[in-house]
Design a protein around this motif. Structure first.
Motif, PDB file in Angstrom:
ATOM      1  N   THR A 185      36.099  54.641  40.898  1.00 14.65           N
ATOM      2  CA  THR A 185      35.342  54.537  39.437  1.00 14.65           C
ATOM      3  C   THR A 185      34.163  55.420  39.391  1.00 14.65           C
ATOM      4  N   TRP A 198      36.659  59.136  36.395  1.00 17.73           N
ATOM      5  CA  TRP A 198      37.458  57.607  35.978  1.00 17.73           C
ATOM      6  C   TRP A 198      37.639  57.722  34.305  1.00 17.73           C
ATOM      7  N   GLY A 255      45.403  54.514  37.182  1.00 19.49           N
ATOM      8  CA  GLY A 255      44.659  53.337  37.611  1.00 19.49           C
ATOM      9  C   GLY A 255      45.171  52.201  38.112  1.00 19.49           C
ATOM     10  N   ARG A 288      42.761  58.688  37.178  1.00 18.03           N
ATOM     11  CA  ARG A 288      41.506  59.201  37.943  1.00 18.03           C
ATOM     12  C   ARG A 288      41.890  60.646  38.068  1.00 18.03           C
TER      13      ARG A 288
END
Ligand SMILES: Cc1ncc(COP(=O)(O)O)c(C=O)c1O
Length: 389
Positions: free
Chosen positions: A182, A328, A355, A367
């Protein structure tokens, strides 16, 4: 003759490898000669700094280093690690008992549950997370309790949401800040709460700090800066991303002596340390961190600002990562993460990571790794823009 081999139950219990489909498509696209922009891999594209290469070239000549390394790591490197931690985090560490050299942080993270967890005890694991926490906890016979990381809580677990009966059986909590995937960071007040909870419930915390030196505006703390944290926490650091050294395999653990000794005991029974010439080169890297760290950070900052800025111009609502080289990206409405990755690959020749591969709660994100040069990042965004998602 057909093999009699039957894979061990612990391997069969592992969750399926969710990147397989995208890996297959990526390989096919590259084989077909398409101009792929690969934002899928968390591996620095730039070479290791020259000083570190020169250092290994020098030390590789030393015949004493051609023999088995010392289990805990070379004393010279352990002293350099303690000095680095003092300069960077104001930590007082005993290089003899509170520092352990690792064959990359992954090795330590994967071995630590064997040192801390009994079968049937619970490992508290964030979701999404670096997959090794889950598999290593399962290999140790532990049960998993998933702590969702939500955007509304800055991708930190809601500690008050962990049920009392889970806490009663919990012996280990994995955390990872700065966070893959993240890009979120944690602050000392959060780590203080974690340490308090660990003390109250007699579990230990394995904090994965592999990205601690890859930050943008503010340098992230160490959990060991919390007073008393050494009693309950071990922190895993890596030279891989900090110094573009993923292939060298070198990292370290720091923490209270009993935790370090227990991990050392597992390691003494399963590996024989890092090639000493590499340890001495690692020492050069840490001793020169003040010089080597800033240009690497500046490079990723330039890439982050260009990539996130261009996505925002397209109207994508992308949080700006505070650390790590990951972005992210929330999926536009109507897409799962796997569907979006497939579309970006099929129609824009851009590889990203879904993800869902990091955890069930992360299916609304993909990502992107900032591991290609800025013009290629901008080209990736331009191609994505043409899809009008
Ligand atoms: C969160 C996290 N921890 C640990 C590692 C392992 O790093 P290394 O074993 O190279 O130190 C990685 C590698 O990608 C990672 O993303």
């Amino acid at each position: 003759m057909a093999t009699q081999f039957v894979k061990a139950e612990r391997l069969r219990r592992l969750p399926p490898y969710l990147f397989a489909e995208i890996d297959k498509k990526k390989k096919a696209a590259i084989a077909a000669g398409r101009d792929i922009i690969n934002l899928g891999v968390g591996d620095p594209d730039r070479p290791t700094p020259t000083e570190v290469i020169r250092s290994v070239q020098h030390h590789v000549e030393n015949p004493a280093f051609h023999q088995y390394a010392l289990d805990q790591g070379a004393p010279e490197l352990r002293r350099s690690i303690a000095a680095f931690c003092k300069r960077r985090y104001e930590l007082e560490l005993d290089p003899e008992t509170e520092v352990l050299v690792l064959i990359g942080s992954k090795e330590g993270l994967a071995h630590f549950p064997l040192a801390a967890l009994n079968p049937g005890e619970i490992s508290l694991v964030p979701d999404p997370c670096y997959p090794a926490y889950r598999s290593a906890s399962m290999f140790a016979g532990g049960d998993l309790y998933t702590m969702p990381l939500e955007a509304s809580l800055d991708f930190r677990p809601d500690l008050s949401a962990i049920p009392a009966d889970v806490l009663a059986l919990a012996r280990l909590m994995f955390l990872n800040y700065p966070n893959n995937p993240t890009g979120a960071t944690a602050d000392l007040p959060f780590f203080e709460k974690v340490v308090e909870l660990a003390r109250a419930n007699k579990f230990v915390v394995a904090q994965d700090a592999a990205y601690n030196e890859m930050y943008y505006e503010n340098a992230p703390p160490s959990i060991l800066q919390v007073p008393g944290a050494k009693d309950v926490a071990i922190e895993f650091h890596s030279l891989s991303k900090t110094f573009n050294m993923t292939g060298w395999r070198i990292g370290f653990a720091i923490g209270g002596a009993p935790l370090i000794a227990a991990l050392g005991q597992v390691k003494a029974n399963s590996d024989s340390g890092v090639f000493t010439a590499i340890q001495f080169a690692g020492r050069t890297a840490l001793d020169e961190y003040h010089k080597l760290g800033p240009p690497i950070r500046a490079l990723y900052k330039e890439r982050r600002d260009a990539f996130v800025g261009a996505l925002k111009q397209l109207g994508w609502k992308v949080p700006v990562p505070k650390a790590t080289f990951y972005v992210w990206i929330p999926c536009p409405a109507g897409f799962t993460s796997a569907e979006l990755c497939a579309k970006l690959l099929d129609e824009a020749d851009v590889v990203t990571t879904p993800g869902i591969g990091f955890g069930r709660t992360a299916d609304g994100y993909i990502r992107a790794a900032l591991t290609v040069e800025t013009p290629r990042l901008l080209e990736a965004v331009e191609r994505i823009g043409k899809l009008k998602l």
